[in-house]
Write an enzyme that holds these catalytic residues in place. Structure first.
Site, PDB file in Angstrom:
ATOM      1  N   GLY A  34       0.871  -1.153  -0.208  1.00 42.69           N
ATOM      2  CA  GLY A  34       0.009  -0.026  -0.142  1.00 42.69           C
ATOM      3  C   GLY A  34       0.865   1.274   0.127  1.00 42.69           C
ATOM      4  O   GLY A  34       0.438   2.419  -0.129  1.00 42.69           O
ATOM      5  N   CYS A 243     -28.093  -9.730 -15.221  1.00 43.34           N
ATOM      6  CA  CYS A 243     -27.577  -9.653 -16.534  1.00 43.34           C
ATOM      7  C   CYS A 243     -28.592  -9.863 -17.656  1.00 43.34           C
ATOM      8  O   CYS A 243     -28.838 -11.139 -17.455  1.00 43.34           O
ATOM      9  CB  CYS A 243     -26.049 -10.264 -16.649  1.00 43.34           C
ATOM     10  SG  CYS A 243     -25.588 -10.155 -18.644  1.00 43.34           S
ATOM     11  N   CYS A 246     -26.661 -12.972 -19.846  1.00 46.43           N
ATOM     12  CA  CYS A 246     -26.037 -14.127 -19.349  1.00 46.43           C
ATOM     13  C   CYS A 246     -26.803 -14.581 -17.996  1.00 46.43           C
ATOM     14  O   CYS A 246     -26.588 -15.644 -17.301  1.00 46.43           O
ATOM     15  CB  CYS A 246     -24.644 -14.122 -19.155  1.00 46.43           C
ATOM     16  SG  CYS A 246     -23.994 -13.397 -17.542  1.00 46.43           S
ATOM     17  N   CYS A 268     -23.419  -7.381 -17.906  1.00 44.30           N
ATOM     18  CA  CYS A 268     -22.026  -7.779 -17.378  1.00 44.30           C
ATOM     19  C   CYS A 268     -21.165  -6.648 -17.698  1.00 44.30           C
ATOM     20  O   CYS A 268     -21.187  -6.510 -18.963  1.00 44.30           O
ATOM     21  CB  CYS A 268     -21.566  -8.999 -17.190  1.00 44.30           C
ATOM     22  SG  CYS A 268     -22.503 -10.457 -16.616  1.00 44.30           S
ATOM     23  N   CYS A 274     -19.186 -12.671 -19.072  1.00 45.54           N
ATOM     24  CA  CYS A 274     -20.468 -13.022 -19.757  1.00 45.54           C
ATOM     25  C   CYS A 274     -20.469 -13.678 -20.755  1.00 45.54           C
ATOM     26  O   CYS A 274     -21.338 -14.734 -20.925  1.00 45.54           O
ATOM     27  CB  CYS A 274     -20.851 -11.555 -20.084  1.00 45.54           C
ATOM     28  SG  CYS A 274     -22.647 -11.290 -20.370  1.00 45.54           S
TER      29      CYS A 274
END
Ligand SMILES: Nc1ncnc2c1ncn2[C@@H]1O[C@H](COP(=O)(O)OP(=O)(O)OP(=O)(O)O)[C@@H](O)[C@H]1O
Ligand SMILES: [Mg+2]
Lengths: 304, 265
Positions: A34, A243, A246, A268, A274
């Site tokens: 970080g 979605c 899908c 998606c 997807c």
């Protein structure tokens, strides 16, 4: 390697000395998860904002045996993703893929793939603004001290401001996280939906900011906690629909316009995810009628 | 001054010994010594360039003296030479047990953050993570400094000068510091606004028992606020005593001149 040789570039464009310098910075970044490590960024044949930081990181870690995937907003075929993929095909001659699990190196802007990453994979994030405190504290000397002494109250102030104004934490992307309980980090403009994926991820996560010349990293299996308040806990986005193509109910959805009469659907954002689901027989409400190509066209016009 | 008398029986809060700071060849402040007791208000007056701000910056650890020692009674630690504190320790002190009210609110407030956020920042800096509690405290303090609660989500840039100063005060006092530094807290305000601010400050300081070191060129400010007074000239303290005594019976010729208001215009 023949492609690279023919094109007259060193493998992966950067000279070996620059790569060594960036790799040293990457090691430092991995050792202090970080922490924003400064590096001597090189001019790249792309304008800032096109992922020059991510490209330099990718160029420094990629080898001839690697398989590269490049996504932008979750899609493999947007302008930015295509040009970065072509760049590496030209200068490194590596194999490329759209399949998340086949890739050994994934360069991304704005998303983490839905398919879980695995050990051995590297994901490289393009970062426009590495400093999460910058909006509130413009002085670099001061933000550096805040990181050095872990003085992060100010970040909490930003979340406080959100709640005071909107009644909830309205930050939806580039949502600040604490890495390994020590450094406050900007996860780049990924949706907060993706934040939990960073936590304890088996892959190596690398972040490159070209303009600001900063690199930071999250080693595998590292704690990554999204900031919040006790009475306003962190929550990811959710949708009350699936979605349309899908039928996935667990992926990040984009709203796309389907025609010029105000037709819309949610699909998606991760095109590979997807497509894979559809190939496996999942069909959404409009999956049967809507061709694949139309969705991606709508997406590329939707870039932030 | 019964308050001042009872202070003598307590242990000091801060002690300055021969604090000296120059800028190249220029004297900032020279050989300043004093003792501050808990809950006591010390005023530092003197003409422009006399070294008030330099001294205050040294005392608050923002400027390193060339020589001299400043010791402070840290909570749970006892007397500490503030020069020996590490930078993070000093910064921690500055946002917990100390406060700093600047003449220019821009130096003391976050102008892009709401009033509530400004007050809540110190609480969050020391680990407060409950929004409702933080907001409750912010409301509390806005009420104490007489800022309408309707304004809690407004940015300080929409506030008047007097309101900005009161917000600065609330922002500092929210962690109940034991010592607050103020540099010309009423400078640049209208006379009537000044009077109200001073009244409020005096009330809060007495109520909470906060020690204050206040720098000003305005004798009215110290008359109202300060238990004791230090008069500075060319970097040195030329007179030092109980405020009323110094103002009513000045001994040093410079103080006499100052009090006769020749230098006040
Ligand atoms: N940064 C600096 N560099 C050089 N000289 C300085 C600096 N700051 C202050 N001085 C000088 O130190 C002396 C004391 O200045 P200081 O600002 O402490 O006075 P002051 O009493 O606060 O004045 P004012 O009432 O105008 O704020 C002055 O001669 C001033 O010119
Ligand atoms: Mg001054």
């Amino acid at each position: 390697m023949s492609g690279a040789r023919e094109s007259g570039y060193n493998f992966a464009y950067l000279d070996e000395q620059t790569k060594r310098m960036i790799r040293r910075t990457l090691l430092k970044a991995l050792a202090a998860p970080g922490y924003q490590a400064p590096f001597g960024g090189r001019e790249m044949p792309l304008a800032y904002g096109w992922g020059t930081g991510g490209i330099q990181v990718t160029a420094s870690v990629i080898g001839p045996e690697d398989v590269l995937k490049v996504i932008d907003q979750g899609a493999d075929d947007t302008t930015n993703a295509v040009s970065i993929r072509r760049f590496f095909q030209l200068v490194a001659d590596v194999e490329t893929t759209e399949a998340t699990e086949k890739a050994t190196v994934i360069q991304t802007r704005h998303r983490i793939p839905e398919a879980p990453l695995e050990e051995g994979q590297i994901i490289v994030y393009q970062v426009p603004q590495p400093e999460p405190l910058r909006h509130l504290e413009p002085r670099e000397v001061e933000t550096r001290k805040m990181h050095a002494y872990a003085e992060y109250g100010l970040m909490q102030v930003r979340l406080y401001e959100d709640i005071a104004r909107y009644g909830h934490i309205a930050t939806t992307y580039d949502y600040p996280v604490m890495v390994n309980g020590r450094y406050l980090m900007a996860p780049s403009p990924i949706p907060k939906f993706d934040n939990p994926k960073m936590q304890d991820n088996p892959a190596i996560q690398l972040f490159g900011a070209g303009r600001e010349k900063r690199i930071y990293a999250i080693p595998p299996y590292t704690s990554v906690r999204s900031l919040d308040f006790e009475d306003h806990p962190f929550r990811t986005q959710s949708w009350d629909q699936r979605c349309a193509l899908c039928d996935a109910d667990d992926s990040y959805l984009d709203e796309v316009i389907t025609d010029d009469r105000g037709g819309r659907m949610f699909v998606c954002s991760d095109t590979d995810y997807c497509a894979r689901r559809r190939a496996n027989g999942h069909v959404g409400a409009q999956g049967a009628i809507d061709p694949v190509g139309e969705k991606t066209d709508a997406l590329s016009g939707d870039a932030q | 001054m019964s308050a001042a008398a009872s202070m003598r029986t307590r242990a000091p809060l801060m002690q300055a010994r021969s604090v000296t700071r120059s800028y190249g060849g220029n004297i900032g402040c020279r050989d300043v010594s004093f003792t501050l007791y808990p809950g006591e208000v010390i005023g530092i007056v003197g003409e422009s360039g006399s070294g008030k701000s330099t001294l205050l910056a040294c005392l608050s650890g923002r400027l390193e003296p060339d020589s001299g020692v400043i010791s402070y009674d840290m909570r749970g630690r006892g007397f500490v030479d503030i020069q020996t504190l590490s930078e993070p320790e000093r910064r921690m002190l500055m946002r917990t047990d100390w406060g700093m009210v600047h003449q220019n609110p821009r130096d003391g407030l976050r102008m892009a953050v709401s009033a509530g956020g400004n007050v809540g920042e110190r609480l969050m800096a020391v680990g407060a993570r409950h929004y409702g509690d933080i907001r409750g405290e912010a409301q509390n303090w806005l009420a104490k400094v007489e800022i309408d609660l309707e304004r809690i989500d407004d940015k300080p840039r929409t506030f008047s000068g007097g309101m900005q100063q009161r917000l600065q005060i609330a922002r500092n006092l929210v962690t109940t510091p034991r010592l607050v530094f103020m540099d010309e807290p009423t400078g640049g305000l209208d006379v009537s606004v000044q009077a109200r601010l001073l009244d409020l400050l005096r009330g809060l300081v007495r109520e909470l028992g906060i020690a204050v070191i206040v720098v000003t060129h305005d004798l009215a400010v110290v008359r109202l606020l300060a238990d004791r007074l230090m008069v500075m000239r060319r970097g040195e303290v030329v007179e030092h005593g109980l405020t009323d005594q110094v103002l009513d019976d000045p001994h040093h010729p410079y103080t006499q001149l100052l009090v006769s208001s020749v230098l006040q215009a």
